[in-house]
Scaffold this active site. Structure first.
Site, PDB file in Angstrom:
ATOM      1  N   CYS A  75       0.828  -1.201   0.000  1.00  0.00           N
ATOM      2  CA  CYS A  75       0.000   0.000   0.000  1.00  0.00           C
ATOM      3  C   CYS A  75       0.864   1.253   0.000  1.00  0.00           C
ATOM      4  CB  CYS A  75      -0.926   0.021   1.219  1.00  0.00           C
ATOM      5  SG  CYS A  75      -0.015   0.039   2.785  1.00  0.00           S
ATOM      6  N   CYS A  78       3.374   1.678   2.885  1.00  0.00           N
ATOM      7  CA  CYS A  78       4.677   1.010   2.707  1.00  0.00           C
ATOM      8  C   CYS A  78       5.626   1.894   1.904  1.00  0.00           C
ATOM      9  CB  CYS A  78       4.485  -0.327   1.997  1.00  0.00           C
ATOM     10  SG  CYS A  78       3.403  -1.485   2.858  1.00  0.00           S
ATOM     11  N   CYS A 142       7.246  11.078 -36.248  1.00  0.00           N
ATOM     12  CA  CYS A 142       8.512  11.052 -36.997  1.00  0.00           C
ATOM     13  C   CYS A 142       9.558  10.267 -36.225  1.00  0.00           C
ATOM     14  CB  CYS A 142       9.009  12.486 -37.254  1.00  0.00           C
ATOM     15  SG  CYS A 142       9.338  13.387 -35.723  1.00  0.00           S
ATOM     16  N   CYS A 145      10.381  11.546 -32.751  1.00  0.00           N
ATOM     17  CA  CYS A 145       9.484  11.072 -31.690  1.00  0.00           C
ATOM     18  C   CYS A 145       9.914   9.685 -31.204  1.00  0.00           C
ATOM     19  CB  CYS A 145       8.042  11.032 -32.190  1.00  0.00           C
ATOM     20  SG  CYS A 145       7.388  12.617 -32.738  1.00  0.00           S
ATOM     21  N   CYS A 234      24.913  39.101 -51.441  1.00  0.00           N
ATOM     22  CA  CYS A 234      26.184  38.745 -50.797  1.00  0.00           C
ATOM     23  C   CYS A 234      25.922  38.171 -49.413  1.00  0.00           C
ATOM     24  CB  CYS A 234      27.100  39.974 -50.698  1.00  0.00           C
ATOM     25  SG  CYS A 234      26.433  41.268 -49.625  1.00  0.00           S
ATOM     26  N   ASP A 648      30.025  -2.015 -36.148  1.00  0.00           N
ATOM     27  CA  ASP A 648      29.243  -3.063 -35.503  1.00  0.00           C
ATOM     28  C   ASP A 648      29.280  -4.299 -36.410  1.00  0.00           C
ATOM     29  OD1 ASP A 648      27.290  -4.167 -33.663  1.00  0.00           O
ATOM     30  OD2 ASP A 648      25.884  -3.963 -35.327  1.00  0.00           O
ATOM     31  N   ASP A 847      23.402  -0.434 -37.179  1.00  0.00           N
ATOM     32  CA  ASP A 847      22.059  -0.489 -37.745  1.00  0.00           C
ATOM     33  C   ASP A 847      20.984  -0.880 -36.751  1.00  0.00           C
ATOM     34  OD1 ASP A 847      22.724  -3.133 -37.369  1.00  0.00           O
ATOM     35  OD2 ASP A 847      21.759  -3.827 -39.208  1.00  0.00           O
ATOM     36  N   ASP A 851      22.571   0.228 -31.156  1.00  0.00           N
ATOM     37  CA  ASP A 851      23.658   1.039 -31.704  1.00  0.00           C
ATOM     38  C   ASP A 851      23.358   2.530 -31.573  1.00  0.00           C
ATOM     39  OD1 ASP A 851      25.084  -1.219 -32.547  1.00  0.00           O
ATOM     40  OD2 ASP A 851      23.988  -1.308 -34.429  1.00  0.00           O
TER      41      ASP A 851
END
Length: 966
Positions: A75, A78, A142, A145, A234, A648, A847, A851
């Site tokens: 609970c 605790c 994306c 995310c 420029c 890898d 990949d 990694d």
């Protein structure tokens, strides 16, 4: 005062150390005794939490962090009991307690923390039960995310099996509700999927819905808007436009590309507000929504610019050349009579007409710049040509006010300067139009129509009417209209325009096809999956466009110099004029005019402003043609200085398709039974080695049994129950941890490992049952690619979680001497940090999900295009073809691009450094003459053309070993 020594993480250099030192020095009653990149020793009478907060706010980690699974808590009381005990401790900075988990950070040891919990009557679970959960995700739009959620879920008690925008599969000791809470805290939503118990493995055809393709994502920074600009001449104009855009509310960042006359804006600001700000700054801007219309508008603008400049140049030179020839071949340009006054007065009026027609843009733009308190290239040209014309007209109108020797007119200088500079702009614009050829070729790949199958009929529809889920027909020789997957037929698809891979790829049912690729032979039916801006081709185009608009550190240096360059030149011109007027020979006014005008003309910073964006635009475009996607120009500058490449093993050096190739049995099991038991246990795992065992069972048509009590132990193995038999499958460490006797099998294990095969043990009811040997074959081009990188002077390191013996066998086949083996997934980033602490500049190639931290930590992360979303999001380079030669190509092209940028900047700097003193007259004591403003105008135009032409040489870049690519 208490003395505390704490470890620190992510502290990579002394600059980081100094930042931490400065932050801690602001804390009351805290004194630093010692600090380095690994640990921190302080004396303090205050709690640790302000110290932890100060260091964490800088992006570093300090102290120890524990996540201990708990049991016995029933609970909230605790929980409160443990919280009260921890709050009384000075060696605990932060804690978060639930009924299942204690999340604690501080200087306390794990044993001391465990003792506190146990003394309160609760338990710390040493081997928590692992659960496998699947969730449907919403709110992720994306790859960024996906990366954000991955970071939120990166905890010691959570193993991410797979993650993309729609789905999440994790193995964890937490409950499903706790995982959902973590996802919600990250800003997304998750719904648990009730798992279905697998029955038996049946032979079935390819699924109609294939696995989603890896997503190529551009680095989003809020909403991206691209505007077409006009009026830029420029680098000073670039700075002015960027300043105006950044002042708009809602703009996060902006990149203005002088080479393409575009602005890429990130943020939530409305395009109209940005356009208004640009127009108020004295420039023009317009928005074009889609690639085709944007490209058409850019072409129209560029063609119009070239035509206008060529016409104005011809008019100006048509007037200026005869006048200059008159002076060169003995004609008098001195006002010495009424007739000369009248004749030169008419010429002056004609020249004025030229200035207000062909040269009007210089004066209009310089006036706009003046109103906005800035100076540009147009300011220099307007001042120079205007001064020459005003002086000449003053001589014509009132010659008696000037000494006889000073009654010289310079109408030809005004006309010739306008003509030469305008001609230079025309040639520059024509050459500049070639820089985006790579991007245009990508846009050309997109067909405008598609053949849709409706009610059994083939109907050709505009691409805008195609929606996801439609069935499309692909005929021989046709371009693929949208991304999708094949549902019927087989053929060979030419993907070279996207991947750089010269060989056509065989496509069959279930395989993906990509927009823009070309069908060579058979007819295909495929289901539309991604359309419009969601296709891989569209995302590649967006990534290339963003990279071309980005700026490396060298460009920012050039921008900074350019922003103060024009005002500095004007001051130099004034000082030059004063020096000639007060200290020069007679007629001082003539020398003053010539020197000041020449300084203004020759110092134009146009070449300086074009030096970097031209090279970046061409270099990024050429990379796209070679199947290399680059996120930003900064990555190219970093890649040019790489000296160590970390590879890898699985999926990078190897095919990424492991196969069962050997076995040893130590009890009454048959080979089929050994594989059947292992596959039944591994059928819920996504590990590549697990897939190999399951695929071996599939090929032998072995029926798999349901499993229970499945647990996965990262970097060790898996356990579970099959038909009341307790199974363990894993490496040597895993067997030792579970007290399995493997001494009689070690010779077999070593022999299998010596063949370059990965051996795993299978234990049945506490007794070793056998060894399964799994081999992931090397890619055909791995050896040649590794040798190529070594020939480039790069130190090649192989990084793998495989056993040391297996790793060294594979490394020996590839000629790699530097091997780091038996690395747990979370240890890869630590190995990158270790190399960096040794002074290495590291490129990491990988990949997989595990990694991603290493890819993000390395100076340059290179993701294989067949990898996961998270790996691709964490990397700066993405290889569209699965070949390590792409790594060498990327590094070679980066070096070539950086070298080209340096050549351009060197040329621009040297040109101005030498040109300004010569224009001011430092050679006059030796030659007795001043540099003509006409020659200065020609030199200025030539410098811009030289920079543009040099940048376009990158279009001819070819990798050093093309013949090795398969």
């Amino acid at each position: 005062m208490n003395t505390v020594t704490l470890p620190v993480a992510n502290v990579r250099c002394m600059r980081c150390v100094n930042k931490i030192r400065d932050a801690i020095s602001l804390l009351p009653q805290t004194e630093i005794i010692d600090i380095n990149t690994e640990q921190l020793t302080i004396t303090s009478d205050t709690p640790l939490s302000p110290l932890f907060d100060a260091v964490t706010a800088l992006g570093y980690q300090v102290g120890y962090h524990y996540q201990l699974p708990l049991s016995g808590l029933s609970c909230g009381r605790c929980v409160a009991k443990i919280e009260q005990a921890l709050a009384e401790r000075d060696d605990i900075a932060h804690f978060n307690i639930s009924k299942q988990l204690a999340d604690v950070s501080g200087s306390i040891s794990e044993q001391a923390l465990t003792d506190i919990i146990v003394e309160l009557g609760y338990q710390v679970v040493t081997n928590p039960q692992q659960h496998n959960y699947n969730f449907n995700l919403t709110g992720l739009s994306c790859g960024k995310c996906v990366a954000k959620l991955t970071t939120a879920l990166t905890q010691d008690n959570i193993e991410i099996v797979t993650i993309d925008k729609n789905n999440l599969n994790v193995k964890t000791s937490l409950t499903a509700n706790e995982i959902i809470a973590l996802v919600t805290t990250a800003g997304y939503k998750a719904i648990a999927i009730t798992p279905s118990q697998p029955a038996t493995l049946i032979d079935q055809s390819l699924v109609s819905e294939p696995k989603p393709e890896p997503e190529i994502t551009a680095p989003p920074q809020g909403q991206a808007t691209q505007l077409l600009l006009s009026g830029l001449t420029c680098a000073s104009c670039v700075a002015s436009v960027e300043k105006a855009i950044k002042a708009v509310n809602g703009v996060d960042s902006v990149n203005v590309n002088l080479a393409e006359r575009t602005a890429l804006i990130y943020g939530q600001a409305s395009p109209q507000a940005v356009i208004t700000a640009i127009e108020q700054a004295g420039y023009g801007a317009e928005q074009s929504e889609d690639d085709q219309s944007r490209r058409l508008r850019q072409q129209q603008q560029n063609q119009q610019t070239v035509t206008t400049h060529m016409r104005n140049a011809m008019i100006a030179l048509g007037l200026g050349l005869p006048m200059m020839a008159w002076g060169i071949f003995g004609g008098s340009m001195i006002i010495d009579s009424t007739a000369s006054q009248i004749s030169w007065g008419v010429v002056g009026l004609i020249t004025l007409a030229l200035l207000v027609t062909a040269g009007k843009d210089f004066y209009i733009n310089s006036w706009k710049a003046f109103r906005h308190h800035r100076a540009t290239m147009d300011t220099l040209v307007a001042l120079g040509t205007g001064a020459a014309w005003l002086f000449s007209m003053a001589v014509v109108i009132a010659p008696t006010m000037f000494p006889v020797a000073a009654r010289h007119v310079y109408f030809e200088a005004s006309a010739m300067i306008i003509g030469l500079i305008t001609l230079g702009h025309a040639l520059e614009a024509r050459a500049r139009s070639r820089t985006s050829k790579a991007l245009e070729r990508l846009i050309d790949l997109q067909p405008q129509t598609a053949i849709v199958v409706e009610n059994g009929q083939d109907i050709e529809r505009p691409l805008s009417e195609v929606i996801a889920g439609m069935t499309l027909r692909l005929k021989p020789g046709a371009k693929v209209a949208v991304d999708g997957y094949v549902i019927d037929g087989n053929s060979y698809i030419d993907e070279s325009m996207l991947t750089g891979e010269p060989l056509a790829v065989h496509k069959k049912t279930g395989d993906h096809v990509r927009a823009g690729t070309i069908n060579q032979q058979g007819s295909l039916l495929f289901k539309a999956e991604h359309i419009g801006s969601d296709t891989m081709l569209a995302r590649i185009i967006q990534l290339v466009r963003q990279a071309q608009s980005s700026k490396p550190a060298l460009a920012r240096l050039a921008d900074t110099i350019s922003s103060i360059f024009v005002p500095s030149v004007m001051i130099i011109a004034i000082l030059t004029a004063m020096a000639w007027y007060y200290f020069g020979p007679q007629p001082a006014s003539v020398y003053m005019l010539v020197a000041a005008t020449t300084v203004l003309i020759i110092a134009c910073p146009c070449a300086l402003g074009l030096a970097t964006p031209m090279s970046v635009t061409v270099g990024v475009g050429r990379a796209a043609e070679l199947g290399i996607l680059i996120k930003d120009a900064e990555a190219m500058q970093q890649a040019a200085s790489i000296d160590t490449v970390v590879l890898d093993k699985t999926g990078t050096l190897t095919e990424g398709k492991p196969q069962v190739v050997d076995n040893k049995i130590y009890n009454a099991l048959t080979r089929e039974q050994l594989i059947q038991l292992a596959a039944s246990l591994e059928q819920g795992s996504e590990h590549p080695l697990a897939n190999a065992i399951v695929e071996s069972a599939r090929q032998q048509q072995l029926a798999l049994s349901p499993h229970s009590n499945f647990n996965a132990y990262t970097g060790l193995g898996v356990s579970g129950t099959i038909e009341q038999q307790q199974l363990l499958l894993g490496n040597t460490k895993f067997m030792h941890q579970n007290e399995i006797n493997i001494s009689h099998a070690e010779a077999d294990f070593d022999f299998i490992a010596s063949q370059g095969v990965t051996p795993v043990y299978l234990a049945q009811n506490g007794i070793l049952a056998g060894i399964i040997g799994i081999s992931d074959p090397l890619r055909d081009d791995s050896l040649s690619a590794v040798k190529r990188m070594q020939d480039m002077g790069l130190n090649v390191v192989m990084l793998t979680g495989d056993s040391v013996k297996t790793a060294h066998v594979i490394a020996a086949k590839l000629g790699i001497s530097d091997v780091v083996a038996d690395v747990l997934p979370d240890g890869k980033a630590a190995q990158i940090t270790l190399l960096q602490q040794q002074g290495k500049r590291v490129a990491m190639v990988g990949d997989g999900i595990n990694d991603a931290p290493a890819l993000a930590l390395a100076e340059v992360g290179i993701a294989m295009g067949s990898g996961t979303d998270v790996a691709i999001e964490s990397a700066q380079f993405t290889l569209m073809r699965h070949s390590l030669h792409g790594v060498a190509d990327a590094l070679e092209l980066s070096k070539a691009t950086l070298r080209n940028i340096k050549e351009n900047l060197f040329g621009a700097f040297i040109y101005n450094t030498l040109g300004i003193p010569i224009a001011a007259g430092v050679l006059f004591p030796l030659t007795g003459t001043l540099l003509s403003p006409v020659i200065a105008g020609a030199a200025m135009a030539l410098s811009s053309i030289t920079v543009v032409s040099n940048a376009n040489r990158l279009r001819l870049f070819k990798p050093s070993q093309q013949h090795q690519e398969k």
